[in-house]
Design an enzyme around this catalytic site. Structure first.
Site, PDB file in Angstrom:
ATOM      1  N   GLU A 152     109.545  67.291  21.184  1.00 27.05           N
ATOM      2  CA  GLU A 152     109.710  66.326  22.271  1.00 27.05           C
ATOM      3  C   GLU A 152     110.374  67.044  23.447  1.00 27.05           C
ATOM      4  O   GLU A 152     111.234  67.890  23.262  1.00 27.05           O
ATOM      5  CB  GLU A 152     110.583  65.153  21.818  1.00 27.05           C
ATOM      6  CG  GLU A 152     109.853  64.273  20.840  1.00 27.05           C
ATOM      7  CD  GLU A 152     110.685  63.089  20.394  1.00 27.05           C
ATOM      8  OE1 GLU A 152     111.607  62.680  21.112  1.00 27.05           O
ATOM      9  OE2 GLU A 152     110.399  62.578  19.299  1.00 27.05           O
ATOM     10  N   LYS A 204     103.565  71.969   7.259  1.00 23.86           N
ATOM     11  CA  LYS A 204     104.326  71.161   8.223  1.00 23.86           C
ATOM     12  C   LYS A 204     105.728  70.864   7.686  1.00 23.86           C
ATOM     13  O   LYS A 204     106.744  71.067   8.359  1.00 23.86           O
ATOM     14  CB  LYS A 204     103.552  69.862   8.489  1.00 23.86           C
ATOM     15  CG  LYS A 204     104.331  68.780   9.197  1.00 23.86           C
ATOM     16  CD  LYS A 204     104.546  69.088  10.660  1.00 23.86           C
ATOM     17  CE  LYS A 204     105.479  68.069  11.283  1.00 23.86           C
ATOM     18  NZ  LYS A 204     105.121  67.605  12.561  1.00 23.86           N
ATOM     19  N   LEU A 250     119.594  78.240  16.565  1.00 23.32           N
ATOM     20  CA  LEU A 250     120.905  78.723  16.118  1.00 23.32           C
ATOM     21  C   LEU A 250     121.992  78.180  17.037  1.00 23.32           C
ATOM     22  O   LEU A 250     123.036  78.811  17.206  1.00 23.32           O
ATOM     23  CB  LEU A 250     120.933  80.256  16.115  1.00 23.32           C
ATOM     24  CG  LEU A 250     120.185  80.951  14.975  1.00 23.32           C
ATOM     25  CD1 LEU A 250     120.261  82.464  15.113  1.00 23.32           C
ATOM     26  CD2 LEU A 250     120.731  80.520  13.610  1.00 23.32           C
ATOM     27  N   GLY A 257     118.849  65.514  14.717  1.00 24.17           N
ATOM     28  CA  GLY A 257     118.398  64.119  14.652  1.00 24.17           C
ATOM     29  C   GLY A 257     116.938  64.092  15.042  1.00 24.17           C
ATOM     30  O   GLY A 257     116.223  65.080  14.876  1.00 24.17           O
ATOM     31  N   CYS A 260     111.641  63.626  13.502  1.00 28.75           N
ATOM     32  CA  CYS A 260     110.956  64.489  12.530  1.00 28.75           C
ATOM     33  C   CYS A 260     111.859  65.105  11.469  1.00 28.75           C
ATOM     34  O   CYS A 260     111.614  64.928  10.281  1.00 28.75           O
ATOM     35  CB  CYS A 260     110.216  65.606  13.268  1.00 28.75           C
ATOM     36  SG  CYS A 260     108.748  65.004  14.085  1.00 28.75           S
ATOM     37  N   LYS A 263     113.383  62.658   8.822  1.00 32.33           N
ATOM     38  CA  LYS A 263     112.306  62.005   8.062  1.00 32.33           C
ATOM     39  C   LYS A 263     111.575  63.024   7.169  1.00 32.33           C
ATOM     40  O   LYS A 263     111.332  62.772   5.992  1.00 32.33           O
ATOM     41  CB  LYS A 263     111.347  61.373   9.076  1.00 32.33           C
ATOM     42  CG  LYS A 263     110.003  60.975   8.571  1.00 32.33           C
ATOM     43  CD  LYS A 263     109.213  60.286   9.669  1.00 32.33           C
ATOM     44  CE  LYS A 263     108.399  61.208  10.544  1.00 32.33           C
ATOM     45  NZ  LYS A 263     107.221  61.819   9.941  1.00 32.33           N
TER      46      LYS A 263
HETATM   47  C1  UDX Z   1     110.788  69.022  15.747  1.00 34.54           C
HETATM   48  C2  UDX Z   1     110.056  70.360  15.524  1.00 34.54           C
HETATM   49  O1  UDX Z   1     110.678  71.389  16.299  1.00 34.54           O
HETATM   50  C3  UDX Z   1     108.584  70.212  15.893  1.00 34.54           C
HETATM   51  O2  UDX Z   1     107.904  71.438  15.617  1.00 34.54           O
HETATM   52  C4  UDX Z   1     108.007  69.106  15.041  1.00 34.54           C
HETATM   53  O3  UDX Z   1     106.666  68.933  15.207  1.00 34.54           O
HETATM   54  C5  UDX Z   1     108.747  67.802  15.329  1.00 34.54           C
HETATM   55  O4  UDX Z   1     110.133  67.999  15.011  1.00 34.54           O
HETATM   56  P1  UDX Z   1     111.808  67.675  17.805  1.00 34.54           P
HETATM   57  O5  UDX Z   1     112.215  66.646  16.803  1.00 34.54           O
HETATM   58  O6  UDX Z   1     111.171  67.240  19.074  1.00 34.54           O
HETATM   59  O7  UDX Z   1     110.794  68.723  17.144  1.00 34.54           O
HETATM   60  O8  UDX Z   1     113.141  68.461  18.189  1.00 34.54           O
HETATM   61  P2  UDX Z   1     113.735  69.937  18.033  1.00 34.54           P
HETATM   62  O9  UDX Z   1     113.765  70.580  19.360  1.00 34.54           O
HETATM   63  O10 UDX Z   1     113.097  70.679  16.941  1.00 34.54           O
HETATM   64  O11 UDX Z   1     115.248  69.581  17.636  1.00 34.54           O
HETATM   65  C6  UDX Z   1     115.526  68.838  16.455  1.00 34.54           C
HETATM   66  C7  UDX Z   1     116.998  68.579  16.330  1.00 34.54           C
HETATM   67  O12 UDX Z   1     117.724  69.773  16.040  1.00 34.54           O
HETATM   68  C8  UDX Z   1     117.651  67.996  17.580  1.00 34.54           C
HETATM   69  O13 UDX Z   1     118.583  67.002  17.199  1.00 34.54           O
HETATM   70  C9  UDX Z   1     118.362  69.177  18.216  1.00 34.54           C
HETATM   71  O14 UDX Z   1     119.461  68.816  19.006  1.00 34.54           O
HETATM   72  C10 UDX Z   1     118.782  69.942  16.967  1.00 34.54           C
HETATM   73  N1  UDX Z   1     118.955  71.364  17.228  1.00 34.54           N
HETATM   74  C11 UDX Z   1     117.871  72.146  17.524  1.00 34.54           C
HETATM   75  C12 UDX Z   1     120.219  71.935  17.153  1.00 34.54           C
HETATM   76  O15 UDX Z   1     121.213  71.249  16.890  1.00 34.54           O
HETATM   77  N2  UDX Z   1     120.351  73.276  17.373  1.00 34.54           N
HETATM   78  C13 UDX Z   1     119.289  74.073  17.655  1.00 34.54           C
HETATM   79  O16 UDX Z   1     119.492  75.295  17.839  1.00 34.54           O
HETATM   80  C14 UDX Z   1     118.010  73.491  17.751  1.00 34.54           C
END
Ligand code: UDX
Length: 437
Positions: A152, A204, A250, A257, A260, A263
């Site tokens: 997203e 996935k 990292l 949260g 994806c 869940k």
């Molecule tokens: C994720 C996957 O990246 C994507 O490939 C999949 O299809 C859908 O789920 P998304 O949920 O949009 O995408 O968010 P993402 O950018 O992956 O972040 C997920 C969560 O991890 C967020 O809450 C984000 O704040 C947290 N996060 C991410 C961290 O706390 N630290 C990080 O370094 C990266």
């Protein structure tokens, strides 16, 4: 080529719009009639950079349309994508009712030469079960599984320039049709990998669980840093320069949260459990991430000397991450709710002005901007890593707050910069105690 996409959530809408941008004729379908009417008028229901512009452009060009009539939409489609939601059930397993409802709706009308592509995230074995479900209704179709890896906030870019396209296929015809649909990506040398249905389905879950584990790992290192004098941002930098590790995912913070990771890790845990396979790393990732929110509340309370009753707390950012208005499973929901329970007066500013957030936090004051939100604050708490919070004018903020205390759950500031602006500072993975200015 005619493409129908069923489901206009993040995955379906972004995929539909981007396929039309490739030049194909696309119909996006949803049984939410109000949503379809809004889309027909060019209004997109989600905050996704770049999507609105492409939607208008392709609708105007006549390549993209929206309908609630599944049956008509699939009649002469060459490919039908299923991109409806698969939310978690209370036991953690994936709820497939929307997927089967969509398949049921299209079974009697779908063009028999069409290829049916499952894009919704489904447990291993589901695509094969769908094939059988259709056969039992006298419909023999090529069914493919094509996982979606869109993030997203960067979904259009991720669709146009993915790291890879994974296609679980069982026939040469399906291979050719899908190769044609993704041919526009060949110019960027994007690997297109053909696998079995089961491999594609598991890839996935494995990818998302691995990324969730990476985030959880750095959060655990952050806990350690706070107790031994190391700086988690620098540890992450040092680790990430190793190409075997990589520098993404990292960033320590309040835990993952979104729609994806929570869940999909739960569904993987449930699926492995049913097969009698132990996955202690996945189980621990889920538990550790759930506990993370309580740890963040404890951090905030400790920084405020356990005295927040009647105090003004300015919260900056509540969406689950930056560049989205999505509140699904956002750490802020638990964190802010706990602060409210402890009697704090909460004021929130989020750059997305998320409607979902306004429904969740109905008894708080909403700020117009970050500075306004901090007037008379006893503490400022950054929860989401929006870019505009990375370079706040701390001197100006200092003049607005009642008590200069910055609690930064994304560790976005160099410690020295915050201290020199006259704030006390509490962040993640640097120092256990609040640093007094
Ligand atoms: C994720 C996957 O990246 C994507 O490939 C999949 O299809 C859908 O789920 P998304 O949920 O949009 O995408 O968010 P993402 O950018 O992956 O972040 C997920 C969560 O991890 C967020 O809450 C984000 O704040 C947290 N996060 C991410 C961290 O706390 N630290 C990080 O370094 C990266």
């Amino acid at each position: 080529m005619k493409i129908t996409v069923i489901g206009t959530g993040y995955v379906g809408l972004v995929s539909g719009v981007c396929f039309s941008e490739f030049g194909f004729d696309v119909v996006c379908v949803d049984n939410d009639v109000e949503k379809i009417i809004a889309l027909q008028m060019g209004n997109i229901p989600i905050y996704e950079p770049g999507l609105g512009k492409l939607l208008l452009k392709n609708t105007k060009a006549g390549r993209l349309s929206f309908t609630s009539d599944t049956r008509v939409s699939v009649k002469d489609a060459n490919i039908v994508f299923i991109a409806v939601g698969t939310p978690s059930k209370s036991d953690g397993s994936a709820d497939l009712s929307h997927v089967y409802q969509a398949i049921d709706d299209l079974a009697s009308s779908i063009n028999k030469d069409a290829v049916l592509v499952i894009k919704s995230t489904v447990p291993v074995g589901t695509t094969r079960a769908i094939k059988k479900f259709l056969l039992d209704r006298g419909v023999e179709l090529d069914v493919v599984f094509n996982p979606e890896f869109l993030k997203e906030g960067a979904a259009v870019e991720d669709f146009m320039h993915p790291d890879r396209v994974i296609l679980g296929v069982e026939s040469e015809k399906a291979k050719q049709v899908l190769s044609h649909a993704y041919r526009p990506l060949y110019v960027f040398n994007i690997p297109i990998i053909f696998t079995s249905l089961e491999t594609a389905e598991l890839s996935k879950y494995a990818s998302n669980a691995f990324l969730a584990m990476k985030v959880t790992f750095i959060n655990e290192i952050a806990n350690l840093c706070e107790c031994c004098g190391a700086d988690v941002n620098e540890v992450a930098l040092a680790m990430g320069l190793d190409k075997r590790i990589g520098d993404q995912f990292l960033q320590a913070g309040p835990g993952y949260g979104g729609s994806c990771f929570p869940k999909d890790t739960s569904a993987l845990e449930d699926f492995a459990d049913k097969l009698g396979v132990d996955m202690p790393l996945v189980n621990e990732t889920i538990r550790s991430n759930e506990n993370r929110r309580g740890k963040m509340v404890e951090k905030i309370l400790r920084a405020c000397d356990y005295d927040i009753k009647g105090k003004n707390i300015s919260v900056l950012g509540v969406t689950f991450k930056a560049e989205t208005d999505d509140m699904r499973d956002s750490p802020s929901i638990d964190i802010v709710s706990e602060l409210i329970k402890h009697g704090a007066n909460i004021r929130i500013y989020d750059p997305s002005f998320s409607e979902q957030a306004k429904k969740i936090f109905s008894n708080v004051i909403w700020g117009k901007n970050a500075y306004d939100n901090c007037n008379d604050a006893d503490a400022v708490v950054i929860i989401t890593d929006w870019s505009e919070f990375k370079a706040l004018n701390l001197k100006e903020l200092r003049n607005r707050v009642k008590n200069p205390l910055l609690i930064d759950l994304r560790s976005m500031y160099p410690v020295s910069e915050v201290m020199s602006s006259g704030f006390s500072y509490c962040s993640v993975g640097r120092y256990f105690e609040k640093l007094e200015f």
